[in-house]
Write a protein that holds these residues in place. Sequence first.
Motif, PDB file in Angstrom:
ATOM      1  N   VAL A   6       0.738  -1.109   0.083  1.00 48.42           N
ATOM      2  CA  VAL A   6       0.044   0.026  -0.099  1.00 48.42           C
ATOM      3  C   VAL A   6       0.908   1.267   0.156  1.00 48.42           C
ATOM      4  N   GLY A   7       0.252   2.302  -0.433  1.00 49.93           N
ATOM      5  CA  GLY A   7       0.948   3.600  -0.674  1.00 49.93           C
ATOM      6  C   GLY A   7      -0.133   4.610  -1.126  1.00 49.93           C
ATOM      7  N   GLN A   8       0.421   5.629  -1.559  1.00 54.76           N
ATOM      8  CA  GLN A   8      -0.193   6.782  -2.290  1.00 54.76           C
ATOM      9  C   GLN A   8      -0.140   6.104  -4.027  1.00 54.76           C
ATOM     10  N   VAL A   9      -1.456   6.287  -4.446  1.00 54.36           N
ATOM     11  CA  VAL A   9      -1.691   5.831  -5.908  1.00 54.36           C
ATOM     12  C   VAL A   9      -1.200   7.241  -6.713  1.00 54.36           C
ATOM     13  N   ILE A  10      -0.281   7.100  -7.468  1.00 56.35           N
ATOM     14  CA  ILE A  10       0.238   8.264  -8.396  1.00 56.35           C
ATOM     15  C   ILE A  10       0.165   7.917  -9.871  1.00 56.35           C
ATOM     16  N   ARG A  11       0.291   8.936 -10.695  1.00 49.91           N
ATOM     17  CA  ARG A  11       0.860   8.831 -12.072  1.00 49.91           C
ATOM     18  C   ARG A  11       2.253   8.845 -12.251  1.00 49.91           C
ATOM     19  N   GLN A  12       2.468   8.293 -13.523  1.00 50.83           N
ATOM     20  CA  GLN A  12       3.982   8.242 -13.909  1.00 50.83           C
ATOM     21  C   GLN A  12       4.659   9.702 -13.748  1.00 50.83           C
ATOM     22  N   VAL A  13       4.004  10.732 -14.212  1.00 49.32           N
ATOM     23  CA  VAL A  13       4.647  12.088 -14.324  1.00 49.32           C
ATOM     24  C   VAL A  13       4.726  12.516 -12.745  1.00 49.32           C
ATOM     25  N   ILE A  14       4.064  12.108 -11.834  1.00 51.73           N
ATOM     26  CA  ILE A  14       4.376  12.389 -10.484  1.00 51.73           C
ATOM     27  C   ILE A  14       5.194  11.398  -9.947  1.00 51.73           C
ATOM     28  N   ALA A  15       5.436  10.232 -10.124  1.00 44.33           N
ATOM     29  CA  ALA A  15       6.349   9.345  -9.706  1.00 44.33           C
ATOM     30  C   ALA A  15       7.762  10.004 -10.297  1.00 44.33           C
ATOM     31  N   ASP A  16       8.009  10.437 -11.351  1.00 38.27           N
ATOM     32  CA  ASP A  16       9.276  10.893 -11.808  1.00 38.27           C
ATOM     33  C   ASP A  16       9.562  12.209 -11.088  1.00 38.27           C
ATOM     34  N   MET A  17       8.689  13.193 -10.561  1.00 39.51           N
ATOM     35  CA  MET A  17       8.965  14.193  -9.933  1.00 39.51           C
ATOM     36  C   MET A  17       9.362  13.791  -8.781  1.00 39.51           C
ATOM     37  N   ARG A  18       8.706  12.891  -7.917  1.00 39.26           N
ATOM     38  CA  ARG A  18       8.833  12.504  -6.647  1.00 39.26           C
ATOM     39  C   ARG A  18      10.404  11.830  -6.302  1.00 39.26           C
ATOM     40  N   GLU A  19      10.536  10.971  -7.378  1.00 39.45           N
ATOM     41  CA  GLU A  19      11.980  10.341  -7.420  1.00 39.45           C
ATOM     42  C   GLU A  19      12.799  11.248  -7.429  1.00 39.45           C
ATOM     43  N   GLN A  20      12.800  12.223  -8.209  1.00 40.17           N
ATOM     44  CA  GLN A  20      13.865  13.239  -8.135  1.00 40.17           C
ATOM     45  C   GLN A  20      13.854  14.134  -6.864  1.00 40.17           C
ATOM     46  N   ARG A  21      12.757  14.471  -6.537  1.00 38.81           N
ATOM     47  CA  ARG A  21      13.011  14.927  -5.234  1.00 38.81           C
ATOM     48  C   ARG A  21      13.471  14.328  -3.948  1.00 38.81           C
ATOM     49  N   TYR A  22      12.951  12.992  -3.865  1.00 38.94           N
ATOM     50  CA  TYR A  22      13.505  12.215  -3.125  1.00 38.94           C
ATOM     51  C   TYR A  22      15.105  12.293  -3.085  1.00 38.94           C
ATOM     52  N   GLU A  23      15.414  11.994  -4.261  1.00 41.14           N
ATOM     53  CA  GLU A  23      16.861  12.038  -4.315  1.00 41.14           C
ATOM     54  C   GLU A  23      17.402  13.375  -3.969  1.00 41.14           C
ATOM     55  N   GLU A  24      16.969  14.588  -4.123  1.00 40.28           N
ATOM     56  CA  GLU A  24      17.606  15.824  -3.892  1.00 40.28           C
ATOM     57  C   GLU A  24      17.493  15.885  -2.211  1.00 40.28           C
ATOM     58  N   GLU A  25      16.523  15.474  -1.691  1.00 38.88           N
ATOM     59  CA  GLU A  25      16.189  15.492  -0.087  1.00 38.88           C
ATOM     60  C   GLU A  25      17.093  14.559   0.452  1.00 38.88           C
ATOM     61  N   ILE A  27      16.947  11.117   0.565  1.00 34.18           N
ATOM     62  CA  ILE A  27      16.162   9.801   0.909  1.00 34.18           C
ATOM     63  C   ILE A  27      16.565   8.839   0.040  1.00 34.18           C
ATOM     64  N   GLY A  28      17.539   8.016   0.588  1.00 33.41           N
ATOM     65  CA  GLY A  28      18.347   6.849  -0.315  1.00 33.41           C
ATOM     66  C   GLY A  28      17.564   6.097  -0.754  1.00 33.41           C
ATOM     67  N   SER A  29      16.397   5.569  -0.237  1.00 35.21           N
ATOM     68  CA  SER A  29      15.281   4.544  -1.162  1.00 35.21           C
ATOM     69  C   SER A  29      14.083   5.227  -1.090  1.00 35.21           C
ATOM     70  N   SER A  30      13.553   5.019  -2.409  1.00 40.95           N
ATOM     71  CA  SER A  30      12.232   5.187  -2.633  1.00 40.95           C
ATOM     72  C   SER A  30      11.389   3.965  -2.987  1.00 40.95           C
ATOM     73  N   TYR A  31      10.250   3.943  -2.810  1.00 39.05           N
ATOM     74  CA  TYR A  31       9.584   2.586  -2.961  1.00 39.05           C
ATOM     75  C   TYR A  31       8.315   2.832  -3.841  1.00 39.05           C
ATOM     76  N   LEU A  32       8.503   2.854  -5.346  1.00 31.31           N
ATOM     77  CA  LEU A  32       7.782   2.851  -6.266  1.00 31.31           C
ATOM     78  C   LEU A  32       7.508   1.762  -6.802  1.00 31.31           C
ATOM     79  N   PHE A  33       6.271   1.364  -6.855  1.00 28.35           N
ATOM     80  CA  PHE A  33       5.904  -0.287  -7.569  1.00 28.35           C
ATOM     81  C   PHE A  33       4.922   0.117  -8.468  1.00 28.35           C
ATOM     82  N   ARG A  34       5.320  -0.170  -9.828  1.00 23.60           N
ATOM     83  CA  ARG A  34       4.170   0.047 -10.914  1.00 23.60           C
ATOM     84  C   ARG A  34       3.126  -0.890 -10.886  1.00 23.60           C
ATOM     85  N   VAL A  35       2.128  -0.449 -11.059  1.00 23.43           N
ATOM     86  CA  VAL A  35       0.967  -1.198 -11.228  1.00 23.43           C
ATOM     87  C   VAL A  35       0.569  -1.510 -12.555  1.00 23.43           C
TER      88      VAL A  35
END
Length: 115
Positions: A6-25, A27-35
Amino acid sequence: MVIEYVGQVIRQVIADMREQRYEEEGIGSSYLFRVDQDTIIDATKYGNLARFINHSCNPNCYAKIITVESQKKIVIYSRQPINVNEEITYDYKFPIEETKIPCLCGAESCRGSLN
């Protein structure tokens, strides 16, 4: 059934932005699972214990996408009986890419990389 991922259900464009933000912040690991092609579950900040299940090339579980009341969900199922204190694992099945992510699962049948 072992657990739902479980987690937040998001679109690909949001996932790309979050992944970049997590790296900038930092956060060593992100937990993005493609449905599917358009949908990703982000368990990085609002997930459950399923996000901590490790990869194995010889797993005792598998992930399956199911539909419940028109919503797609990711569920982890066991392949076999799992003993107390036995680690729960599944094959991440990352897409094949040029840059390989080393696998350290230790299985005899280890592929050597997650992708």
